[in-house]
Write a protein that holds these residues in place. Structure first.
Motif, short mmCIF file in Angstrom:
data_model
loop_
_atom_site.label_atom_id
_atom_site.label_comp_id
_atom_site.label_asym_id
_atom_site.label_seq_id
_atom_site.Cartn_x
_atom_site.Cartn_y
_atom_site.Cartn_z
N ALA A 150 19.73 52.04 48.53
CA ALA A 150 19.80 50.66 48.99
C ALA A 150 21.24 50.18 48.84
CB ALA A 150 18.86 49.78 48.17
N ALA A 151 21.61 49.22 49.67
CA ALA A 151 22.95 48.65 49.62
C ALA A 151 22.83 47.13 49.74
CB ALA A 151 23.81 49.21 50.74
N HIS A 152 23.52 46.42 48.87
CA HIS A 152 23.47 44.95 48.89
C HIS A 152 24.88 44.39 48.78
CE1 HIS A 152 21.92 40.91 48.21
NE2 HIS A 152 22.81 40.80 47.24
N LEU A 153 25.24 43.57 49.75
CA LEU A 153 26.53 42.89 49.72
C LEU A 153 26.28 41.42 49.43
CD1 LEU A 153 29.62 43.09 50.16
CD2 LEU A 153 29.18 42.36 52.52
N ASN A 154 26.85 40.94 48.34
CA ASN A 154 26.75 39.53 47.97
C ASN A 154 27.90 38.81 48.65
OD1 ASN A 154 26.79 37.00 46.80
ND2 ASN A 154 26.23 37.76 44.77
N ALA B 117 31.68 40.15 48.28
CA ALA B 117 32.64 39.99 49.39
C ALA B 117 33.41 38.70 49.23
CB ALA B 117 31.90 39.99 50.72
N GLU B 118 34.61 38.72 49.72
CA GLU B 118 35.45 37.52 49.78
C GLU B 118 35.45 37.04 51.23
OE1 GLU B 118 36.82 35.89 47.32
OE2 GLU B 118 36.11 37.31 45.82
N VAL B 119 34.30 36.54 51.69
CA VAL B 119 34.14 36.17 53.09
C VAL B 119 35.09 35.03 53.47
CG1 VAL B 119 32.52 35.26 54.80
CG2 VAL B 119 31.79 37.03 53.19
N THR C 275 32.64 31.93 59.87
CA THR C 275 32.09 32.46 58.61
C THR C 275 31.07 33.55 58.90
OG1 THR C 275 32.46 30.34 57.50
CG2 THR C 275 30.85 31.83 56.50
N GLU C 276 30.20 33.31 59.90
CA GLU C 276 29.16 34.29 60.24
C GLU C 276 29.77 35.61 60.71
OE1 GLU C 276 29.18 31.10 61.50
OE2 GLU C 276 27.81 30.43 59.93
N ASP C 277 30.80 35.52 61.57
CA ASP C 277 31.45 36.75 62.06
C ASP C 277 32.16 37.49 60.93
OD1 ASP C 277 30.56 36.43 64.64
OD2 ASP C 277 32.44 35.57 65.39
N ALA C 278 32.83 36.74 60.07
CA ALA C 278 33.54 37.37 58.94
C ALA C 278 32.54 38.04 57.99
CB ALA C 278 34.38 36.33 58.19
N ALA C 279 31.41 37.37 57.75
CA ALA C 279 30.38 37.95 56.87
C ALA C 279 29.81 39.22 57.49
CB ALA C 279 29.27 36.93 56.62
N ARG C 280 29.57 39.20 58.79
CA ARG C 280 29.04 40.37 59.48
C ARG C 280 30.04 41.52 59.40
NH1 ARG C 280 29.06 42.91 64.40
NH2 ARG C 280 27.06 43.65 65.17
N GLU C 281 31.31 41.23 59.63
CA GLU C 281 32.35 42.26 59.56
C GLU C 281 32.41 42.87 58.16
OE1 GLU C 281 37.19 42.40 59.80
OE2 GLU C 281 36.14 41.12 61.25
#
Length: 196
Positions: free
Chosen positions: A3-7, A37-39, A50-56
């Protein structure tokens, strides 16, 4: 299976969600890779939303994790309603065939969406039958984002007033358009190869 989780660190409850994932993976004996992540920094440096940066950030993390673990596939949790939302969102934006084909069940030979033909209600029903808890991302309720307005306002209206099977219809339409688009691309490739 790993599993992988990005906060993403974008919401107050993100730390509790990370703990939930950590505890669930421990209980199921599934190895877990996680990062923060430092979104906000990525958003500012890239000029993206913000959504695009988080997705990237999320996709970069998943690729790093897959490489580290030697994984051949990355399974994503998109389901049929996500597909319906994507098709409608792209239609409203004036997309051509590329956007109306929605999300591919397999992308780049790496990303797979095993639940893309499964309804959200079916998934929740399965979790309930298995006695498995889950968390819901509260940001999915924020109707300032187009996808959320489609989810909470447009899809219910279209389902109620026009087509109770709208999600299945849109997902089927995306699959047909994807198959037609792939066929046409293959025919063009054959023609171009014949000229070369």
């Amino acid at each position: 299976l790993t599993a992988a989780h990005l906060n993403h660190g974008l919401r107050p409850e993100s730390a509790a969600e990370e703990r939930f994932v950590t505890d669930l993976c421990a209980a199921l004996h599934v190895p877990l890779d996680k990062e923060n992540a430092e979104v906000g920094t990525l958003r500012k440096s890239s000029g993206r939303s913000t959504e695009d940066a988080a997705r990237e950030a999320r996709y970069a993390f998943l690729k790093r994790t897959a490489a580290k673990r030697g994984a051949q596939r990355i399974a994503l949790g998109h389901h049929r309603r996500d597909q319906a939302e994507t098709v409608l969102m792209n239609l409203l934006r004036g997309s051509g065939t590329e956007g109306l084909r929605g999300m591919a069940p397999v992308r780049d030979g790496l990303y797979i969406r095993p639940l893309i033909h499964t309804g959200r209600d079916e998934i929740i029903s399965f979790l309930d039958r298995q006695g498995l808890a889950f968390v819901t991302d509260a940001s999915n309720d924020d109707v300032k984002h187009l996808r959320n307005r489609i989810r909470h306002e447009l899809l219910p209206l279209l389902r109620e007033d026009y087509n109770p099977n709208l999600e299945q219809t849109l997902a089927r339409t995306a699959a047909v358009l994807r198959a037609e688009d792939e066929y046409l691309r293959e025919q063009v490739r054959c023609l171009l190869d014949g000229w070369g």
